[in-house]
Design a protein around this motif. Structure first.
Motif, short mmCIF file in Angstrom:
data_model
loop_
_atom_site.label_atom_id
_atom_site.label_comp_id
_atom_site.label_asym_id
_atom_site.label_seq_id
_atom_site.Cartn_x
_atom_site.Cartn_y
_atom_site.Cartn_z
N SER A 217 0.90 -1.20 -0.01
CA SER A 217 0.07 0.05 -0.14
C SER A 217 0.83 1.22 -0.09
O SER A 217 1.77 1.48 0.68
N ARG A 218 0.35 2.28 -0.79
CA ARG A 218 0.92 3.69 -0.55
C ARG A 218 0.07 4.49 -0.02
O ARG A 218 -1.00 4.54 0.03
N VAL A 219 0.56 5.14 1.06
CA VAL A 219 -0.15 5.85 2.22
C VAL A 219 0.24 7.26 2.15
O VAL A 219 1.36 7.67 2.18
N LEU A 220 -0.85 8.20 2.41
CA LEU A 220 -0.64 9.38 2.88
C LEU A 220 -1.00 9.76 4.17
O LEU A 220 -1.96 9.03 4.68
N ILE A 221 -0.19 10.39 4.85
CA ILE A 221 -0.29 10.71 6.29
C ILE A 221 -0.19 12.26 6.73
O ILE A 221 0.81 12.65 6.34
N THR A 222 -1.26 12.77 7.18
CA THR A 222 -1.10 14.27 7.55
C THR A 222 -1.23 14.31 9.00
O THR A 222 -2.07 13.50 9.50
N GLY A 223 -0.54 15.09 9.32
CA GLY A 223 -0.29 15.26 10.92
C GLY A 223 0.70 14.26 11.59
O GLY A 223 0.32 13.95 12.62
N ALA A 224 1.59 13.84 10.85
CA ALA A 224 2.61 13.17 11.54
C ALA A 224 3.41 13.62 12.49
O ALA A 224 4.27 12.84 13.08
N THR A 225 3.68 14.86 12.65
CA THR A 225 4.51 15.24 13.69
C THR A 225 3.65 15.48 15.21
O THR A 225 4.39 15.67 15.93
N GLY A 226 2.37 15.28 15.14
CA GLY A 226 1.49 15.27 16.21
C GLY A 226 1.65 14.12 17.08
O GLY A 226 2.15 13.22 16.77
N LEU A 227 0.99 14.17 18.23
CA LEU A 227 0.89 12.91 19.26
C LEU A 227 0.43 11.71 18.76
O LEU A 227 1.41 10.65 18.82
N VAL A 228 -0.56 11.48 17.88
CA VAL A 228 -1.01 10.51 17.35
C VAL A 228 -0.22 10.14 16.21
O VAL A 228 0.40 8.79 15.91
N GLY A 229 -0.15 11.10 15.16
CA GLY A 229 0.72 10.92 13.95
C GLY A 229 2.17 10.19 14.43
O GLY A 229 2.46 9.40 13.38
N ARG A 230 2.72 10.73 15.27
CA ARG A 230 4.13 10.34 15.43
C ARG A 230 4.01 8.69 15.62
O ARG A 230 5.18 7.88 15.23
#
Length: 210
Positions: A2-15
């Motif tokens: 799978s190719r994935v996009l993640i926004t908010g990767a520096t946040g608490l859940v995102g990390r």
């Protein structure tokens, strides 16, 4: 794969979620746009711009999954308008770009109490965001509604630090949950066969499903 996009990767859940995505062999590529540059990481393409929309518009990489972990508070954002930009506008921008690029499953961190009729501004905006995403008619949409999030933030939120001891003792959907558990539930849902078009996971169910 799978190719994935993640926004908010520096946040608490995102990390937490980014680490899980990197470690998962089912994920071949991760597009992670951020305002601050990330360390070099395997499988991660980090696109750095002050405004997330400037990255999402030109993006051309075909996608399978999209995770949105964006979120702030009115105090942290500085104004109601700035809060709406992060927790509503940028979430929708993420969804629109991902749908254009072929993603079939959108997973979003919302909040406990999200409701367009809520007397609380925060919860009302979250409810409006959820409704807007539902209108996009995703093949599969997962909304996760955590209560107060527990974990080490890069920048502390004074109000949350004060309220955390209380929220740890509250019952049901009000009880605080660990950010790493939210990330684990998102991963599980992403790679579990769909049971329905729209799935809403309430805060009280997060620890049991992580």
């Amino acid at each position: 794969m799978s190719r994935v996009l993640i926004t908010g990767a520096t946040g608490l859940v995102g990390r937490h979620l980014l680490r899980l995505l990197i470690a998962d062999p089912r994920v071949s590529e991760i597009i992670a746009p951020t305002r601050r540059k990330l360390p070099e990481m395997n499988k991660v393409t980090n696109l750095v711009e002050a405004d997330l929309t400037d990255v999402l518009g030109p993006l051309q990489t075909p996608l399978d999954l999209v995770f949105c972990c964006l979120g702030t508070t009115r105090r942290q954002a500085g104004s109601k308008e700035a809060f709406v930009h992060v927790d509503y506008t940028l979430v929708l921008d993420t969804a629109i770009a991902a749908q254009r690029l072929g993603a079939k499953h959108l997973l979003v961190v919302s909040a406990h109490g999200a409701n367009t009729r809520s007397p609380f501004f925060y919860s009302r905006v979250k409810g409006e965001m959820e409704n807007a995403l539902k209108k996009e008619r995703w093949p599969r949409l997962t909304l996760i509604r955590p209560s107060l999030l527990l974990g080490e933030r890069e920048s502390s939120r004074a109000g949350e630090s004060i309220m955390a001891p209380l929220f740890k003792r509250l019952p049901g959907n009000w009880r605080a949950v660990k950010a790493k558990d939210v990330a684990a539930v998102m991963m599980r849902e992403a790679f579990t066969p769909a049971r329905q078009e729209i799935t809403v996971i309430e805060s009280g169910d997060i620890p049991r499903q992580a």
